[in-house]
Design a protein around this motif. Structure first.
Motif, mmCIF file in Angstrom:
data_model
loop_
_atom_site.group_PDB
_atom_site.id
_atom_site.type_symbol
_atom_site.label_atom_id
_atom_site.label_comp_id
_atom_site.label_asym_id
_atom_site.label_seq_id
_atom_site.Cartn_x
_atom_site.Cartn_y
_atom_site.Cartn_z
ATOM 1 N N ARG A 1 7.464 -87.320 19.057
ATOM 2 C CA ARG A 1 5.901 -87.866 19.250
ATOM 3 C C ARG A 1 5.042 -87.571 18.212
ATOM 4 N N LEU B 1 5.481 -90.588 16.239
ATOM 5 C CA LEU B 1 4.869 -91.988 16.733
ATOM 6 C C LEU B 1 3.368 -91.717 16.418
ATOM 7 N N LEU B 2 2.702 -90.765 16.400
ATOM 8 C CA LEU B 2 1.277 -90.721 16.174
ATOM 9 C C LEU B 2 1.164 -90.927 14.406
ATOM 10 N N SER B 3 1.985 -90.668 13.715
ATOM 11 C CA SER B 3 1.723 -90.521 12.215
ATOM 12 C C SER B 3 2.433 -91.705 11.457
ATOM 13 N N GLU C 1 -2.923 -91.591 22.398
ATOM 14 C CA GLU C 1 -3.466 -91.409 21.134
ATOM 15 C C GLU C 1 -3.257 -92.478 20.176
ATOM 16 N N THR C 2 -2.322 -93.106 20.363
ATOM 17 C CA THR C 2 -1.958 -94.344 19.534
ATOM 18 C C THR C 2 -2.561 -95.705 19.852
ATOM 19 N N GLU C 3 -2.342 -97.086 19.271
ATOM 20 C CA GLU C 3 -2.908 -98.305 19.670
ATOM 21 C C GLU C 3 -1.778 -99.006 20.412
ATOM 22 N N TYR C 4 -0.712 -98.104 20.735
ATOM 23 C CA TYR C 4 0.230 -98.988 21.544
ATOM 24 C C TYR C 4 -0.186 -98.957 22.914
ATOM 25 N N LEU D 1 1.261 -91.114 23.348
ATOM 26 C CA LEU D 1 1.087 -92.530 23.476
ATOM 27 C C LEU D 1 -0.421 -92.990 23.486
ATOM 28 N N PRO E 1 2.302 -95.649 11.872
ATOM 29 C CA PRO E 1 1.657 -96.559 12.841
ATOM 30 C C PRO E 1 2.459 -98.169 12.669
ATOM 31 N N PRO F 1 0.867 -102.855 16.819
ATOM 32 C CA PRO F 1 1.178 -102.866 18.184
ATOM 33 C C PRO F 1 1.457 -103.917 19.182
#
Length: 271
Positions: free
Chosen positions: A50, A53-55, A84-87, A82, A57, A60
């Protein structure tokens, strides 16, 4: 009912989400990458996945994130990361019914129907407005039945797996969303992969998932219409102009279903 347009494929590549060193390479090789927080990641590495996933990018528009099943403790943490991401495209592992998607209403969902319950619920899942695709899985399906093998010794799928594949494809088609064919686990068996991918595109699958970069080009070639077939599709659509119904073309009968198949070939070739 309008579903999100499926924009991925035809070759989707799984990548363990705890291996950020592979993210960019995977995306470069495939048409889209599936960053996997589920089976590809050991239990003690879920948090690290996780964080990665955040670090790390990526674009998307070409990323799908597979999260753990809604029934597991990991699901809430996956979803929190998820968001916190652009996905915004999520693949829900072991989806077993519409209740599993309650917390995903604001996301585009690819539902992975890979258990007995999931396959039987495929039609209801496909009807949800935020679902853009269904995918099936053979190994988890057989495990959910208490079985031990999805294939015969010669590599052919057993009947229960073929039934599940067909049911998921039919459910997706009935609701005008995409169907994704499952992975071919024998990495070195490119002939077997090619045969399955060619069958997938022939019956209407929109994409095939891969587990190794070496499978990508085989899948792409299988989904790409050959020149002769593409020429036929364009010619028969041209010939249909001004026709009022059934007509003869190059020794065969052409009706509305044949024209839809021709149009599908041209769409796969990019227009």
């Amino acid at each position: 009912m309008t579903h999100p347009a499926f924009r991925f494929g035809p070759a989707l590549l799984f990548c363990p989400a705890d291996r950020p060193d592979r993210f960019a390479k995977a995306l470069d090789r495939a048409d889209a990458v599936i960053l996997d927080l589920e089976d590809a990641v050991a239990g003690d590495a879920k948090h690290a996945a996780r964080v990665a996933l955040l670090s790390t990018p990526l674009d998307p528009e070409r990323v799908i994130v597979r999260v753990n099943p809604a029934s597991t403790p990991e699901f809430a943490d996956d979803l929190a990361a998820l968001l916190e991401t652009e996905y915004r495209t999520v693949m829900l592992a072991k989806c077993e019914g519409t209740a599993d998607l309650v917390d995903l209403a604001d996301l585009e969902v690819i539902a992975l129907c890979e258990t007995a319950r999931g396959v039987l619920a495929a039609n209801e899942i496909a009807a949800l407005p935020n679902v853009s695709a269904l995918m099936w899985g053979a190994e988890d399906l057989v495990a959910s039945l208490g079985g031990s093998s999805s294939r015969f010794a010669d590599g052919r799928y057993r009947d229960v797996a073929r039934h599940a594949r067909s049911q998921v494809c039919l459910a997706a088609g009935a609701h005008d969303i995409a169907a994704i064919d499952t992975v071919h686990l024998e990495i070195g068996d490119l002939d077997g992969l090619r045969a399955e991918a060619e069958d997938a595109v022939a019956v209407g699958f929109a994409a095939t998932a891969c587990i190794h970069p070496g499978q990508i080009e085989v899948v792409r070639e299988s989904y790409r219409p050959d020149a002769a077939r593409l020429e036929w599709a364009r010619a028969v659509l041209d010939a249909a102009e001004g026709q009022g119904g059934v007509f003869a073309f190059r020794g065969g009968m052409v009706d509305a279903p044949v024209l839809r198949q021709a149009a599908s070939l041209i769409r796969r070739a990019g227009g």
